[in-house]
Design a protein around this motif. Structure first.
Motif, mmCIF file in Angstrom:
data_model
loop_
_atom_site.group_PDB
_atom_site.id
_atom_site.type_symbol
_atom_site.label_atom_id
_atom_site.label_comp_id
_atom_site.label_asym_id
_atom_site.label_seq_id
_atom_site.Cartn_x
_atom_site.Cartn_y
_atom_site.Cartn_z
ATOM 1 N N ALA A 84 10.015 2.440 5.805
ATOM 2 C CA ALA A 84 10.106 0.977 5.884
ATOM 3 C C ALA A 84 8.767 0.287 6.124
ATOM 4 O O ALA A 84 8.536 -0.803 5.600
ATOM 5 N N ALA A 85 7.887 0.881 6.912
ATOM 6 C CA ALA A 85 6.637 0.195 7.253
ATOM 7 C C ALA A 85 5.750 -0.075 6.031
ATOM 8 O O ALA A 85 5.257 -1.201 5.885
ATOM 9 N N PRO A 86 5.538 0.898 5.139
ATOM 10 C CA PRO A 86 4.728 0.565 3.955
ATOM 11 C C PRO A 86 5.371 -0.509 3.083
ATOM 12 O O PRO A 86 4.685 -1.370 2.532
ATOM 13 N N ARG A 87 6.682 -0.488 2.978
ATOM 14 C CA ARG A 87 7.376 -1.518 2.187
ATOM 15 C C ARG A 87 7.238 -2.879 2.866
ATOM 16 O O ARG A 87 7.033 -3.896 2.214
ATOM 17 N N ALA A 88 7.338 -2.893 4.181
ATOM 18 C CA ALA A 88 7.186 -4.156 4.911
ATOM 19 C C ALA A 88 5.778 -4.719 4.744
ATOM 20 O O ALA A 88 5.594 -5.942 4.746
ATOM 21 N N LEU A 89 4.796 -3.841 4.586
ATOM 22 C CA LEU A 89 3.424 -4.309 4.349
ATOM 23 C C LEU A 89 3.328 -5.144 3.067
ATOM 24 O O LEU A 89 2.552 -6.091 3.002
ATOM 25 N N ILE A 90 4.116 -4.780 2.063
ATOM 26 C CA ILE A 90 4.116 -5.544 0.812
ATOM 27 C C ILE A 90 4.574 -6.976 1.079
ATOM 28 O O ILE A 90 3.942 -7.945 0.645
ATOM 29 N N PHE A 91 5.670 -7.106 1.821
ATOM 30 C CA PHE A 91 6.194 -8.439 2.126
ATOM 31 C C PHE A 91 5.263 -9.202 3.054
ATOM 32 O O PHE A 91 5.107 -10.412 2.933
ATOM 33 N N TRP A 92 4.630 -8.493 3.991
ATOM 34 C CA TRP A 92 3.670 -9.111 4.890
ATOM 35 C C TRP A 92 2.478 -9.643 4.100
ATOM 36 O O TRP A 92 2.002 -10.752 4.335
ATOM 37 N N LYS A 93 2.018 -8.852 3.157
ATOM 38 C CA LYS A 93 0.888 -9.279 2.322
ATOM 39 C C LYS A 93 1.233 -10.558 1.558
ATOM 40 O O LYS A 93 0.433 -11.493 1.483
ATOM 41 N N ARG A 94 2.438 -10.603 0.999
ATOM 42 C CA ARG A 94 2.878 -11.801 0.269
ATOM 43 C C ARG A 94 2.994 -13.004 1.200
ATOM 44 O O ARG A 94 2.606 -14.119 0.842
#
Length: 136
Positions: A21-31
């Motif tokens: 989940a953390a790497p995927r959440a980084l995508i949303f955080w970046k956006r």
């Protein structure tokens, strides 16, 4: 020994939450960062996921080492340990990405982060095959 297996499996499940989940959440955080230029709730969630799963990962590794010791370190467990070390390195790199993201540094593309997120799946599949089939 059975309670150690239960503890190990519970902690592995919690650690996998962070690994996936953390790497995927980084995508949303970046956006979110690109849209607002601020920390936002997605950053907070990403950090919380990572921290939660970190402690469980430590317990999972320690209980796994204890079980392997009890079983006399069969070859499959040593191979599994190698894959777990790779997962731990992946997880540590994720932590580095999160620390950089806290500073507003998002160098990797969405595509890179998605591929990075999926790499851990291959290690987990390998671990599952070793644990279930114990091929050697």
């Amino acid at each position: 020994m059975e309670w150690v297996k239960v503890l190990h499996l519970l902690c592995v499940l919690g650690w996998m939450t962070g690994i996936f989940a953390a790497p995927r959440a980084l995508i949303f955080w970046k956006r979110e960062w690109a849209a607002s230029g601020s920390f936002g709730p997605t950053g907070d969630l990403t950090i919380r996921i990572y921290r939660f799963s970190l402690g469980l990962g430590v317990i999972a590794v320690l209980s796994g080492l204890y079980l392997a010791h009890l079983w006399g370190w069969p070859t499959w467990s040593l191979t599994k340990l190698g894959l777990v070390i790779l997962l731990a390195a992946h997880y540590a790199w994720t932590g580095r990405l999160i620390l950089r993201a806290r500073k507003g540094i998002f160098e990797q593309s969405d595509r890179w982060l998605r591929v990075y997120n999926e790499i851990s799946v291959f290690a987990v599949i390998g671990i599952l095959i070793l644990v279930v089939y114990k091929p050697f």
